[in-house]
Scaffold this active site. Structure first.
Site, PDB file in Angstrom:
ATOM      1  N   HIS A   1       0.862  -1.159   0.040  1.00 44.83           N
ATOM      2  CA  HIS A   1       0.110   0.022   0.149  1.00 44.83           C
ATOM      3  C   HIS A   1       0.757   1.042   0.056  1.00 44.83           C
ATOM      4  O   HIS A   1       0.700   2.481  -0.728  1.00 44.83           O
ATOM      5  CB  HIS A   1      -0.767  -0.041   1.142  1.00 44.83           C
ATOM      6  CG  HIS A   1      -2.016  -1.089   1.389  1.00 44.83           C
ATOM      7  ND1 HIS A   1      -2.024  -2.019   2.737  1.00 44.83           N
ATOM      8  CD2 HIS A   1      -2.848  -1.483   0.576  1.00 44.83           C
ATOM      9  CE1 HIS A   1      -3.121  -2.681   2.395  1.00 44.83           C
ATOM     10  NE2 HIS A   1      -3.413  -2.668   1.022  1.00 44.83           N
TER      11      HIS A   1
ATOM     12  N   LYS B   1     -16.878  -7.013   7.650  1.00 42.49           N
ATOM     13  CA  LYS B   1     -15.352  -7.624   7.541  1.00 42.49           C
ATOM     14  C   LYS B   1     -14.740  -7.593   9.103  1.00 42.49           C
ATOM     15  O   LYS B   1     -15.253  -6.806   9.809  1.00 42.49           O
ATOM     16  CB  LYS B   1     -14.541  -6.508   6.981  1.00 42.49           C
ATOM     17  CG  LYS B   1     -14.408  -7.041   5.519  1.00 42.49           C
ATOM     18  CD  LYS B   1     -13.108  -6.495   4.841  1.00 42.49           C
ATOM     19  CE  LYS B   1     -12.902  -7.012   3.386  1.00 42.49           C
ATOM     20  NZ  LYS B   1     -11.760  -6.444   2.750  1.00 42.49           N
TER      21      LYS B   1
ATOM     22  N   ARG C   1      -2.315  -6.441  -8.161  1.00 44.56           N
ATOM     23  CA  ARG C   1      -1.009  -7.456  -7.976  1.00 44.56           C
ATOM     24  C   ARG C   1      -1.041  -8.631  -9.110  1.00 44.56           C
ATOM     25  O   ARG C   1      -0.164  -8.970  -9.798  1.00 44.56           O
ATOM     26  CB  ARG C   1      -1.167  -8.027  -6.613  1.00 44.56           C
ATOM     27  CG  ARG C   1      -0.964  -7.105  -5.503  1.00 44.56           C
ATOM     28  CD  ARG C   1      -1.209  -7.570  -4.202  1.00 44.56           C
ATOM     29  NE  ARG C   1      -2.747  -7.560  -4.108  1.00 44.56           N
ATOM     30  CZ  ARG C   1      -3.260  -7.747  -2.825  1.00 44.56           C
ATOM     31  NH1 ARG C   1      -2.708  -8.138  -1.985  1.00 44.56           N
ATOM     32  NH2 ARG C   1      -4.739  -7.796  -3.131  1.00 44.56           N
TER      33      ARG C   1
ATOM     34  N   SER D   1      -2.493  -8.280   2.859  1.00 43.61           N
ATOM     35  CA  SER D   1      -3.157  -7.866   4.442  1.00 43.61           C
ATOM     36  C   SER D   1      -3.645  -9.125   5.240  1.00 43.61           C
ATOM     37  O   SER D   1      -3.344  -9.615   6.136  1.00 43.61           O
ATOM     38  CB  SER D   1      -4.458  -6.936   4.391  1.00 43.61           C
ATOM     39  OG  SER D   1      -3.617  -5.512   4.027  1.00 43.61           O
TER      40      SER D   1
HETATM   41  P1  ADP Z   1     -10.017  -3.612  -0.137  1.00 43.44           P
HETATM   42  O1  ADP Z   1     -10.599  -4.493   1.038  1.00 43.44           O
HETATM   43  O2  ADP Z   1     -10.743  -2.545  -0.716  1.00 43.44           O
HETATM   44  O3  ADP Z   1      -9.488  -4.739  -1.193  1.00 43.44           O
HETATM   45  P2  ADP Z   1      -7.017  -3.490   0.765  1.00 43.44           P
HETATM   46  O4  ADP Z   1      -6.812  -2.661   2.046  1.00 43.44           O
HETATM   47  O5  ADP Z   1      -6.857  -5.174   0.767  1.00 43.44           O
HETATM   48  O6  ADP Z   1      -8.648  -3.104   0.726  1.00 43.44           O
HETATM   49  O7  ADP Z   1      -6.377  -2.966  -0.503  1.00 43.44           O
HETATM   50  C1  ADP Z   1      -6.515  -1.710  -0.884  1.00 43.44           C
HETATM   51  C2  ADP Z   1      -6.011  -1.466  -2.283  1.00 43.44           C
HETATM   52  O8  ADP Z   1      -4.729  -1.722  -2.239  1.00 43.44           O
HETATM   53  C3  ADP Z   1      -6.673  -2.479  -3.395  1.00 43.44           C
HETATM   54  O9  ADP Z   1      -6.640  -1.729  -4.658  1.00 43.44           O
HETATM   55  C4  ADP Z   1      -5.531  -3.480  -3.355  1.00 43.44           C
HETATM   56  O10 ADP Z   1      -5.751  -4.154  -4.767  1.00 43.44           O
HETATM   57  C5  ADP Z   1      -4.342  -2.762  -3.044  1.00 43.44           C
HETATM   58  N1  ADP Z   1      -3.104  -3.626  -2.717  1.00 43.44           N
HETATM   59  C6  ADP Z   1      -3.110  -4.448  -1.409  1.00 43.44           C
HETATM   60  N2  ADP Z   1      -2.144  -4.971  -1.572  1.00 43.44           N
HETATM   61  C7  ADP Z   1      -1.389  -4.698  -2.494  1.00 43.44           C
HETATM   62  C8  ADP Z   1       0.160  -4.739  -2.798  1.00 43.44           C
HETATM   63  N3  ADP Z   1       0.925  -5.594  -2.016  1.00 43.44           N
HETATM   64  N4  ADP Z   1       0.646  -3.914  -3.693  1.00 43.44           N
HETATM   65  C9  ADP Z   1      -0.246  -3.258  -4.433  1.00 43.44           C
HETATM   66  N5  ADP Z   1      -1.311  -2.933  -4.231  1.00 43.44           N
HETATM   67  C10 ADP Z   1      -1.946  -3.539  -3.343  1.00 43.44           C
END
Ligand code: ADP
Length: 158
Positions: A18, A42, A91, A129
């Site tokens: 992120h 969630k 990803r 995450s």
């Molecule tokens: P959500 O519940 O909206 O998917 P996340 O916190 O999992 O929330 O992810 C938020 C954004 O960050 C999403 O667009 C996700 O694809 C992106 N994201 C999550 N992990 C990574 C990573 N390792 N590298 C790049 N983008 C990521």
């Protein structure tokens, strides 16, 4: 018109993946609003307050970044904030399929809001995450998966 992007997510926890997306997008926008979604469905490990704190600690002193919570539809939040862009990270092909549907549907509801996707850096492709949470729950050391400013134990207290 100011170029404002919303980067929405659960960020449970905020990871190096992120962080890299936000840093790479910074030169493209006047402001990035990192928006932590309140999603009652969630099951979160970190409280929303602690997620807001950990992200604020990562970007302390960065004037172009705002960290805030939101509930409801992302496109409505964008309108409220006068943001013309939604920022998302990609990803894998699984991310793409999900993001494609979400992006199309958001565009149908709010054609004035563009979704911008950045491909994750190759080194961050596996960072997820859900797995980071699992490592923490099982007592492992997840520090390499979160930004340096985040000391995980500090944000686990309720
Ligand atoms: P959500 O519940 O909206 O998917 P996340 O916190 O999992 O929330 O992810 C938020 C954004 O960050 C999403 O667009 C996700 O694809 C992106 N994201 C999550 N992990 C990574 C990573 N390792 N590298 C790049 N983008 C990521």
């Amino acid at each position: 018109m100011k170029k404002i992007a919303v980067f929405p997510g659960s960020f449970d926890p905020f990871t190096v993946g992120h962080e890299a997306i936000v840093k790479r997008a910074l030169p493209l926008f006047d402001m990035i609003i990192i928006a932590v979604g309140e999603n009652a469905e969630k099951k979160n490990l970190f409280t929303i307050e602690n997620r807001l704190r950990m992200i604020s600690d990562v970007f302390m002193g960065e004037e172009k970044i705002e960290v805030t919570r939101f509930s409801g539809l992302t496109v409505n939040f964008c309108r409220e904030k006068k943001a013309g862009y939604i920022l998302r990270g990609l990803r894998t092909s699984a991310d793409f399929e999900y993001e494609r549907a979400l992006g199309h549907m958001n565009r149908m509801m709010a054609p004035e809001v563009e979704t911008l996707f950045l491909l994750t850096g190759t080194e961050h492709t596996p960072v997820n995450s859900t797995i980071v949470r699992d490592i923490i729950i099982k007592g492992g050391d997840a520090s390499i998966f979160v930004p340096k400013a985040i000391k995980i134990s500090k944000y686990l207290s309720k």
